[in-house]
Every structure is written in structure tokens, then in C-alpha cells.
Design a protein around this motif. Structure first.
Motif, PDB file in Angstrom:
ATOM      1  N   ARG A  20     -28.608  44.402 -11.698  1.00 37.55           N
ATOM      2  CA  ARG A  20     -28.725  43.262 -10.783  1.00 37.55           C
ATOM      3  C   ARG A  20     -30.121  42.646 -10.815  1.00 37.55           C
ATOM      4  O   ARG A  20     -30.279  41.468 -10.516  1.00 37.55           O
ATOM      5  N   GLY A  23     -30.316  39.545 -13.082  1.00 35.23           N
ATOM      6  CA  GLY A  23     -29.871  38.311 -12.441  1.00 35.23           C
ATOM      7  C   GLY A  23     -30.893  37.793 -11.447  1.00 35.23           C
ATOM      8  O   GLY A  23     -31.121  36.585 -11.337  1.00 35.23           O
ATOM      9  N   HIS A  46     -24.660  31.277 -12.370  1.00 30.04           N
ATOM     10  CA  HIS A  46     -24.075  32.591 -12.099  1.00 30.04           C
ATOM     11  C   HIS A  46     -24.404  33.476 -13.298  1.00 30.04           C
ATOM     12  O   HIS A  46     -24.214  33.076 -14.444  1.00 30.04           O
ATOM     13  N   THR A  47     -24.883  34.684 -13.004  1.00 29.03           N
ATOM     14  CA  THR A  47     -25.219  35.635 -14.062  1.00 29.03           C
ATOM     15  C   THR A  47     -24.286  36.833 -13.961  1.00 29.03           C
ATOM     16  O   THR A  47     -24.126  37.408 -12.889  1.00 29.03           O
ATOM     17  N   SER A  48     -23.687  37.189 -15.075  1.00 30.76           N
ATOM     18  CA  SER A  48     -22.880  38.409 -15.127  1.00 30.76           C
ATOM     19  C   SER A  48     -23.516  39.353 -16.147  1.00 30.76           C
ATOM     20  O   SER A  48     -24.177  38.908 -17.094  1.00 30.76           O
ATOM     21  N   GLU A  50     -22.829  43.123 -18.350  1.00 32.44           N
ATOM     22  CA  GLU A  50     -21.975  44.234 -18.767  1.00 32.44           C
ATOM     23  C   GLU A  50     -22.838  45.253 -19.486  1.00 32.44           C
ATOM     24  O   GLU A  50     -23.574  44.907 -20.400  1.00 32.44           O
ATOM     25  N   LEU A  58     -25.778  39.956 -21.075  1.00 33.41           N
ATOM     26  CA  LEU A  58     -25.810  39.014 -19.955  1.00 33.41           C
ATOM     27  C   LEU A  58     -25.165  37.706 -20.365  1.00 33.41           C
ATOM     28  O   LEU A  58     -25.282  37.268 -21.520  1.00 33.41           O
ATOM     29  N   ARG A  59     -24.530  37.085 -19.407  1.00 34.49           N
ATOM     30  CA  ARG A  59     -23.974  35.747 -19.608  1.00 34.49           C
ATOM     31  C   ARG A  59     -24.362  34.919 -18.391  1.00 34.49           C
ATOM     32  O   ARG A  59     -24.048  35.290 -17.252  1.00 34.49           O
ATOM     33  N   GLU A 109     -13.762  30.335 -18.097  1.00 34.01           N
ATOM     34  CA  GLU A 109     -14.878  30.015 -17.202  1.00 34.01           C
ATOM     35  C   GLU A 109     -14.815  28.584 -16.674  1.00 34.01           C
ATOM     36  O   GLU A 109     -15.655  28.189 -15.864  1.00 34.01           O
ATOM     37  N   HIS A 112     -14.831  28.023 -12.816  1.00 36.42           N
ATOM     38  CA  HIS A 112     -16.140  28.371 -12.254  1.00 36.42           C
ATOM     39  C   HIS A 112     -17.177  27.310 -12.631  1.00 36.42           C
ATOM     40  O   HIS A 112     -17.983  26.888 -11.793  1.00 36.42           O
TER      41      HIS A 112
END
Length: 120
Positions: A20, A23, A46-48, A50, A58-59, A109, A112
Motif C-alpha cells: 500500500r 500507492g 487508482h493504483t493496484s 499484485e 503495479l498498475r 477497466e 472505472h
């Protein structure tokens, strides 16, 4: 008029590292602070993240004016290349920046992305 964009990045971080914070570092770079009133001043985003072992992908999905897109991407990469962030709990998280690149917004996406573009 804003358009939807995506940016992919990769870092290596210790297994106990809090993804986290990545982000949060990006939000600070784009908005000035991780805890701010909406909307994001430069680019709603928005940051995701994995994780697979010590690798984190990160995306970042964001909406920006065309003339600001390069600046947003640069800020994302600069934040990640600093490779350190002190979170609100006072814990410092470190990582190794492996790289980043622009990416197309994926079909899954689109909804979103539309919400981000409508953010006032």
C-alpha cells in the motif's frame, strides 16, 4: 477534456513490505499528500498492486488532460524510483524500482476509467 490512461510498473520489495505504501507514494507525487479531499488536483487515479514473492506489479489507471499525461507518468516513475516511503504510521518501506511503461487501458477497466474521467 481528460482521457483515460494506464501505466504499469514493477518493483522488488521484501515480503514484509506493505504494498500500500507504493500507492501512497504515487498519490503524494500526484496530489501532494496521501490523505486529501477529492478530487485529485492533477489526475484522478487508482493504483493496484499484485505481489508474487518479492516482485510487485503495479498498475496505475488515471485520467488526465492530454497536455498533462507526460507529467503524470513522470511523477509516477519518479515516486517509484525514490524507492523509499515513510507511511502515516511512521514505518519506512523500501523497494527496488525495476521499471515502468505506458500501457493501454484494458477492456475490463473501461467502466472505472469512465468514472475517473468524470471526476470533477
Amino acid at each position: 477534456m481528460r482521457r483515460a490512461c494506464a501505466h504499469d510498473a514493477a518493483v522488488r520489495m521484501a515480503a514484509d513490505g506493505d504494498v500500500r505504501t507504493l500507492g501512497a507514494a504515487i498519490t503524494v507525487a500526484l496530489c501532494g499528500h496521501w490523505d486529501h479531499e477529492p478530487p485529485c488536483p492533477l489526475a484522478p487515479h487508482h493504483t493496484s498492486a499484485e505481489r508474487s514473492g518479492d516482485e510487485v506489479t503495479l498498475r496505475v489507471l488515471f485520467a488526465a488532460e492530454p497536455e498533462s499525461e507526460a507529467d503524470v507518468r513522470s511523477r509516477i516513475e519518479t515516486a517509484l524510483s525514490r524507492a523509499v516511503f515513510e507511511g502515516p504510521d511512521g514505518v519506512t518501506t523500501r523497494w527496488e524500482f525495476c521499471g515502468a511503461q505506458p500501457s493501454a487501458v484494458r477492456r475490463d477497466e473501461l467502466e472505472h476509467a469512465e468514472r475517473l474521467m468524470r471526476t470533477a
